[in-house]
Write a protein that holds these residues in place. Structure first.
Motif, mmCIF file in Angstrom:
data_model
loop_
_atom_site.group_PDB
_atom_site.id
_atom_site.type_symbol
_atom_site.label_atom_id
_atom_site.label_comp_id
_atom_site.label_asym_id
_atom_site.label_seq_id
_atom_site.Cartn_x
_atom_site.Cartn_y
_atom_site.Cartn_z
ATOM 1 N N THR A 268 38.331 41.907 42.857
ATOM 2 C CA THR A 268 37.103 42.612 42.480
ATOM 3 C C THR A 268 35.884 41.919 43.075
ATOM 4 O O THR A 268 34.830 41.847 42.473
ATOM 5 C CB THR A 268 36.975 42.690 40.940
ATOM 6 N N TRP B 231 27.405 43.311 33.285
ATOM 7 C CA TRP B 231 28.241 42.485 32.433
ATOM 8 C C TRP B 231 27.745 41.041 32.384
ATOM 9 O O TRP B 231 27.865 40.381 31.347
ATOM 10 C CB TRP B 231 29.689 42.538 32.908
ATOM 11 N N THR C 244 30.629 49.743 35.233
ATOM 12 C CA THR C 244 31.520 48.814 35.927
ATOM 13 C C THR C 244 30.767 47.846 36.826
ATOM 14 O O THR C 244 31.387 47.019 37.481
ATOM 15 C CB THR C 244 32.533 49.608 36.792
ATOM 16 N N SER D 11 29.679 54.095 37.288
ATOM 17 C CA SER D 11 29.441 52.972 38.174
ATOM 18 C C SER D 11 28.527 51.959 37.523
ATOM 19 O O SER D 11 28.630 50.756 37.771
ATOM 20 C CB SER D 11 28.849 53.457 39.499
ATOM 21 N N ARG E 49 33.142 46.411 45.111
ATOM 22 C CA ARG E 49 33.582 47.653 44.468
ATOM 23 C C ARG E 49 34.718 48.276 45.281
ATOM 24 O O ARG E 49 34.824 48.069 46.502
ATOM 25 C CB ARG E 49 32.413 48.627 44.331
#
Length: 842
Positions: free
Chosen positions: A311, A13, A8, A5, A314
């Motif tokens: 997206t 990011w 992602t 998790s 989640r």
């Protein structure tokens, strides 16, 4: 946080991408301010996407907050606080206060009007900033804004990246908080969110204000980066920049604004260095993305990886409990001896059309109380008044002893009134679990908590699992709603309706469009729910209504004509007349005498074989077989909701068939478009006439006329009234004259087959007779399929008849046989309980 998790998590990011860009730009010796600008505009776009992607509002002028906050930061540093951090805080507060005031005004409007109002405010701010030179510096802006806490561009860049990452972290937590989850429900289906108990106006105002705070912070950062502020960020030329970046990156993806900001700013920087007309290069790139990847850069990457999904949040849902607690009804404490709902003198009209006329009604707890009636009886209008969708013209509604006549929909839902809708109404872009969880949250938590994870609310999660288990959807909890079959969606809508701790369930046609197996499941669930709630049901499957109901109320033309136990209602003469027609009653139009001929030797014109069709996964028609021969008049009969109009829509190509085949005059029309079918010779006279209201009768006919159709003189001979009214606009015609004009319009085309949908609906007896006589004169010259609710009206003037029951042909044969067999009519069309589902009768 677990490693998968963490990897992602979009915030990680964001940090990685901005750090990598910073390192790359430094290594290239390029100005770090470009990456600083990317970070600022990523936050700017993310703020805008809080409205677009999550709330469904499109602000064309969000720049008003970006630009005004930039000026607020400059004024604060120069004249008020002299400190960058305090100026940033003041800019956010200023933006949010301004948004609160603006939102109170512009959120009263929706769609394009909302968008244009935001743009108007932005343009007003631009005019003030550009021309109030003594305060804003006008064209030159305010320059030389000090930045004492940051001695270098790199120091400010590091602060900017860190604060942008923190801002995006706040937004990520916000959209997973109770408030943020409701935003997505409002985006998907505002009316449904309101029916669950949410005040959607205040929710939109809250998101609008939060958006302004985020954007205001980005605007203040830009002032510190430039050490100045200019009016051009407020102009209409730049108002669309954040919207463009968001759409370019992917409006349905949290990271979309980041990718959009990178693409927009880098391309602008590089292309503008090549030519001042850089938009001539940039615009085709935008066009290509709009055509080839509507989900933007992020969507394109997903398509390449074959992992296409939104997206914005989640994908995971809370873990399923090892033991799901049984569902418990909130209505268990209700006094079973007192009516839970009382209606007195309830009336509603739309102009001269009366849809509810002095209705008196009582609903008792723990009973299944059904409302039935022919098309246009006012059933859904009654539901809309009971739930606050429509205000009544007169009368009162009392719930548990409290007058709720003037309460809005969300307030009634909080009291314990919950409803489903005639047209499936769920949140299509949420998971099955989230549909139910957001409904449970409406009563048990509301929208409090801006950064608390909604999935940490254990009590709400457990209640959601209980409801899903009660309707049989626990195993499909993680599925997006779009992936569910229609029957499961109906079960989900009932689950959402239950989730509000309701005491009174209003179910509007919950069996509509279901296959027989699904009908049995949903009907059994409704009967079970009635043991623990008060249930008010609208349904067209009369056989099941009679079998399941404790009490039945019948509406006809806005009036209550019967109320009592099923057996009593089923034998009521007024109810029988309402369903089977009253052609023989005093004042009703007598059908003209016709001479029927044997059409079995005529050439088949229309052939329908094993056709199945539905809407959005529903099943309305199943294995339909139909033949119409040249010059033949055919009646298509059936109770409401059995698929008569759906059949006409399939025949005209406006509704694609799921399986089977259709041919007309030897040509396969199974996949033909509407205009192609019309040119072959099939014309529709739709229910409601649908003339062009601002055109005259003659102009309506001239638009439709083609060589081979009847001449204008011929149709005026058929309908003498139209000749006298040929120069009158369609909107000024009476109902009968409009019906005549609609039929005439079909005749001036070269039609071999005319489909007439309820041609006698709403017409006075004298006008019905006139229209009937015209149709009789057309017999043998053109084939006709007449959809009619009242069998006694149409059977005397047609050759053959088909009767549909729940999407299947239950009778096919001579009209004279059905006309004389009143018991068969009652079984197929009236309010009697069939012993079994009728098989096709020939």
């Amino acid at each position: 946080m677990k490693t998968p998790s963490l990897l992602t998590n979009p915030i990680l990011w964001v940090a990685v991408v901005l750090t990598a860009l910073s390192v790359l730009w430094t290594a290239l010796g390029a100005p770090i301010s470009l990456v600083t600008q990317i970070a600022i505009y990523a936050l700017y776009g993310a703020g805008v996407n809080l409205l677009i992607g999550y709330t469904g509002l499109v602000p064309f002028g969000a720049s008003v907050f970006f630009g005004c906050a930039s000026y607020a930061a400059a004024f604060a540093i120069v004249s008020v606080v002299g400190n960058e951090f305090a100026a940033l805080v003041l800019s956010v507060v200023f933006s949010m206060v301004m948004a609160l005031v603006m939102g109170l005004i512009i959120l009263r409007r929706r769609g394009l009007y909302f968008s244009l109002l935001t743009l108007a405010f932005s343009q007003i701010a631009f005019e003030l900033a550009f021309k109030w030179t003594s305060v804003t510096g006008g064209e030159n802006g305010i320059q030389g804004v000090p930045r004492p806490s940051f001695g270098s561009d790199m120091a400010f860049h590091i602060f900017t990246v860190a604060s942008v990452v923190a801002g995006l972290w706040f937004l990520w937590r916000l959209v997973h908080a109770p408030f943020g989850r409701v935003l997505q429900a409002v985006r998907d289906n505002e009316q449904r969110a309101s029916s669950l108990g949410y005040n959607t106006y205040l929710i939109k105002l809250g998101s609008f204000t939060l958006m302004a705070g985020v954007i205001g912070y980005a605007g203040a950062l830009l002032t510190l980066m430039l050490q100045g502020v200019y009016a051009n960020n407020l102009s209409w030329q730049h108002a669309g920049d954040p919207l463009l970046m968001t759409v370019l990156g992917g409006v349905h993806h949290f990271l979309g604004p980041l990718w959009g900001a990178i693409a927009f700013i880098v391309l602008e920087n590089r292309l503008s260095a090549l030519t001042e007309n850089w938009w001539l290069i940039f615009a085709p790139i935008i066009i290509a993305f709009a055509l080839l990847s509507p989900e933007g850069i992020h969507g394109l990457a997903q398509r390449i990886m074959r992992r296409e999904r939104w997206t914005l949040t989640r994908a995971a849902i809370p873990a399923r409990p090892a033991d799901i607690a049984p569902y418990e009804s909130a209505a268990i404490q209700v006094d079973a001896a007192r009516p839970i709902l009382s209606v007195r003198g309830l009336s509603k009209s739309f102009g001269s059309l009366v849809t509810a006329n002095a209705i008196d009604l009582e609903v008792m707890p723990f009973r299944l109380h059904s409302i039935i009636g022919p098309n246009g009886a006012g059933k859904t209008t009654l539901f809309n008044m009971l739930t606050g969708v429509l205000p009544p013209n007169s009368g009162t509604i009392t719930f548990e002893g409290k007058d709720i006549t003037g309460l809005p929909m969300y307030a009634r839902a909080r009291l314990g009134i919950s409803r489903s809708f005639q047209i499936l109404s769920i949140f299509p872009n949420l998971t099955v679990f989230e549909n139910v969880r957001v409904a449970v949250q409406a009563q048990r938590h509301g929208i409090s908590g801006l950064i608390r994870d909604a999935y940490d609310l254990t009590g709400i999660n457990d209640r959601s699992w209980s409801i899903l288990d009660a309707v049989g959807l626990a195993d499909q909890a993680a599925e997006p709603c779009a992936n569910l079959p229609h029957g499961a969606k109906r079960l989900l809508e009932i689950a959402v309706t239950l989730a509000t701790d309701c005491k009174l369930l209003l179910l509007d046609e919950p069996l509509a469009g279901l296959a027989e197996a699904d009908r049995q499941v949903v009907a059994a669930l409704i009967r079970k729910l009635a043991d623990r709630h008060a249930v008010l049901l609208i349904e067209h499957d009369i056989d099941r209504v009679l079998a399941l109901s404790d009490r039945i109320t019948v509406l006809h033309q806005g009036r209550l004509i019967a109320d009592g136990p099923p057996a009593e209602v089923g034998s009521n003469p007024e109810v029988i007349a309402a369903y089977l027609g009253a052609a023989k009653d005093a004042g009703a139009a007598a059908a003209p005498a016709v001479t029927r001929t044997d059409t079995t030797t005529s050439k088949p014109l229309l052939v329908v074989k094993n056709v199945a069709v539905g809407y959005g996964g529903s099943s309305v028609l199943d294995d339909l077989n139909l033949v119409v021969r040249e010059g033949e008049a055919v009646a298509l009969l059936g109770r409401n909701g059995v698929g008569k109009t759906t059949t006409l829509r399939a025949l005209t190509g406006s509704l694609a068939i799921s399986s089977g085949a259709m041919s007309f005059d030897g040509t396969d029309i199974s996949a033909s478009k509407t205009y192609e079918i019309n040119r072959l010779g099939i014309s529709l006279v739709p229910e409601g006439r649908r003339l062009f209201p601002n055109l005259t009768v003659m102009e309506n006919l001239q638009i439709a006329a083609r060589p081979g159709g009847l001449s204008f003189d011929a149709v005026f001979e058929l309908f003498p009234r139209l000749k006298a009214r040929q120069r009158a606009k369609a909107e000024s015609l009476s109902g009968g004259e409009r019906q005549m004009a609609a039929i005439a319009r079909a005749l001036v085309m070269p039609s071999k087959l005319i489909l007439l949908d309820e041609p006698f609906e709403g017409l006075a007896p004298a006008v019905v007779k006139e229209v009937m006589e015209a149709l009789v004169r057309l017999r043998g010259k053109v084939a006709m399929v007449i959809v009619e609710h009242h069998a006694e009206t149409v059977l005397p003037i047609v050759d053959r008849a088909y009767v549909l029951v729940n999407g299947r042909v239950a009778f096919e044969g001579d009209a004279a046989v059905l006309e004389q067999d009143h018991k068969l009519q009652a079984r197929l069309l009236g309010v009697v309980q069939a012993e079994a589902t009728p098989e096709a009768v020939h």
